[in-house]
Design an enzyme around this catalytic site. Structure first.
Site, PDB file in Angstrom:
ATOM      1  CG  HIS A 282     -31.791  -4.241 -46.329  1.00  0.00           C
ATOM      2  ND1 HIS A 282     -31.014  -4.280 -45.192  1.00  0.00           N
ATOM      3  CD2 HIS A 282     -33.084  -4.309 -45.903  1.00  0.00           C
ATOM      4  CE1 HIS A 282     -31.788  -4.360 -44.130  1.00  0.00           C
ATOM      5  NE2 HIS A 282     -33.041  -4.384 -44.531  1.00  0.00           N
ATOM      6  CD  GLU A 312     -39.761  -5.329 -45.382  1.00  0.00           C
ATOM      7  OE1 GLU A 312     -39.447  -6.539 -45.305  1.00  0.00           O
ATOM      8  OE2 GLU A 312     -39.132  -4.429 -44.811  1.00  0.00           O
ATOM      9  CD  GLU A 409     -38.593  -7.231 -40.721  1.00  0.00           C
ATOM     10  OE1 GLU A 409     -38.140  -7.163 -41.879  1.00  0.00           O
ATOM     11  OE2 GLU A 409     -38.526  -6.295 -39.908  1.00  0.00           O
TER      12      GLU A 409
END
Length: 454
Positions: A282, A312, A409
């Site tokens: 982040h 991503e 992820e």
């Protein structure tokens, strides 16, 4: 059990949400029109001091097209009302972005003010600040809106008390979203009404996605891929992270506008990271300029009506920095591929995490993990809406069911100064089906695709 309950809710007869008839008169104050009502939602909005009223009825314009169908929105509200009836709750007060959006299709802009949505067995009422004009009413599906002004202290809580003054019994509030100070204001505004939690039950409702929600999330995944390709096109030696992020964001916003012409355009963003800045998932965008051999992290997040999707990817510019970098990237891709295979109905979130941990252990990389393997999707963002009951973590024993939407992820982060330093992360979105899972992310990953030759 949850699916059975949702099925039961969807079959309930739709409670009438017809807006009451109003007699709205315009009161001109120094050339400015104010809208007041003779009694919307059983309130007295005609105070003695009409120059500085506490509450207003401001219905400016017409209701807008809802993101979802009337049947879908009524399914949600009726599901909530079923829970309320079974638990003796006479009213639910929502103050979070995600639940107000989920039950009304209104996504507010807080900016230091309070917003609410009250749902009783016969009413749906949003409470908004006067600074927003008629927009909250236009967007509140199937219900009414009360506007509070800045002219008196605690007008928001005054509005709640007025709306619920004739209701006696338990009131649901979101324990996970109500700060202590706000909770004390609730207690003061709603005396002798026990406050009970509605946050966890509604989270469980949101974890199960309807076909209409899945359709929107699929569009979001498609648009995230468009943003990804725009970012790849913008990458070049000497280009700043911010320039790449702008290219991806613009591409996604334009596609959202074309696909959903009735939607508000807000919150879509890209985090594009390079070099050391890839160490946190982040980390914000910077103006750092890329150099050949950089490890890159692509993160595209289209937001559609408060619903979040994501893409991503790990990439390298022109060449992979070292053999160690390549080995780490390939190991993380191995974990990612196995994770995609594991997502299916009947498996526990914790079991997925346990098996993927073993692959990292094989490469002596487990200590470099930085977060869970995936999470739920829906009405959420980086500042609201986490569905903590559906995350692929060691401490979550939720069993995957058809209708859930989750990410895969995996990420590892090798600190600066060690061989292969950088953050490695891949991210796909999967819809759990009756007989497996559908991967709705189509963007390629891995060294065979994402060593960008520029």
């Amino acid at each position: 059990m949850l699916r059975t309950a949702l099925s039961r809710w969807s079959s309930l007869s739709v409670t009438s949400l017809t807006r009451p008839a109003y007699s709205a008169s315009a009161l001109t104050l120094q050339g400015t029109a104010r809208w007041q009502s003779t009694g919307p939602t059983d309130l007295n909005l005609n105070p003695v001091n009409k120059d500085m009223p506490r509450l207003l009825d401001l219905k400016n314009g017409q209701k807008v097209k809802c993101t979802f169908s009337e049947d879908e929105m009524n399914r949600r509200v009726n599901g909530l009302r079923t829970h309320m009836e079974e638990n003796g709750i006479v009213a639910s007060i929502f103050t979070s972005y995600h639940n107000i959006n989920y039950f009304s299709d209104f996504l507010y802009c807080k900016f230091g003010r309070q917003y609410g949505l009250i749902i009783t067995m016969d009413k749906t009422i949003s409470v908004s600040a006067n600074i927003d004009g008629g927009q909250p009413w236009r967007r509140t599906f199937g219900g009414d809106n009360v506007v509070y002004t800045d002219w008196h202290q605690d007008n928001f809580y005054f509005a709640l008390g007025e709306i619920l003054k004739d209701y006696t019994g338990r009131v649901g509030v979101e324990y996970d979203s109500v700060p202590l100070d706000n909770y004390k204001h609730f207690e003061k505004a709603l005396p002798v009404r026990p406050l009970v939690d509605i946050g966890v039950p509604t989270m469980k409702m949101r974890m199960m996605k309807s076909p209409e929600e899945v359709a929107l999330i699929k569009q979001g995944a498609r648009i995230a891929d468009i943003g990804g390709y725009a970012c790849v096109e913008a990458v070049a030696e000497g280009v700043g992270e911010h320039e790449v992020a702008l290219a991806g964001t613009q591409a996604m916003v334009r596609e959202i506008a074309d696909t959903y012409p009735h939607a508000e355009l807000r919150d879509t963003w890209v985090w594009f990271q390079s070099g050391l800045n890839t160490d946190g998932a982040h980390n914000p965008v910077t103006s750092r300029r890329m150099i050949n051999g950089d490890i890159l992290s692509l993160n595209c997040f289209p937001m559609i009506a408060g619903y979040y999707t994501a893409l991503e990817r790990t990439m390298f510019l022109n060449h992979v920095t070292s053999d160690r970098h390549l080995a780490l990237w390939e190991a993380n891709c191995e974990v990612h591929r196995r994770g995609l295979e594991l997502i299916k109905p009947g498996i526990k979130c914790s079991d997925i995490a346990a098996e993927l941990n073993e692959i990292y252990k094989k490469y002596d990389l487990l200590q470099y993990r930085t977060f869970g393997y995936g999470h739920s999707f829906g009405t959420l963002c980086h500042y609201y809406g986490r569905e903590a009951g559906l995350e692929l973590r060691e401490d979550v024993d939720t069993v995957l069911e058809p209708g859930m939407v989750v990410s895969m992820e995996p990420m590892i982060m090798i600190p600066e100064g060690q061989a292969g330093a950088g953050g490695y992360r891949e991210h796909d979105i999967l819809v759990v089906m009756e007989d497996g899972a559908e991967n709705i992310t189509k963007f390629p990953f891995g060294p065979e695709h994402l060593i960008l030759k520029k």
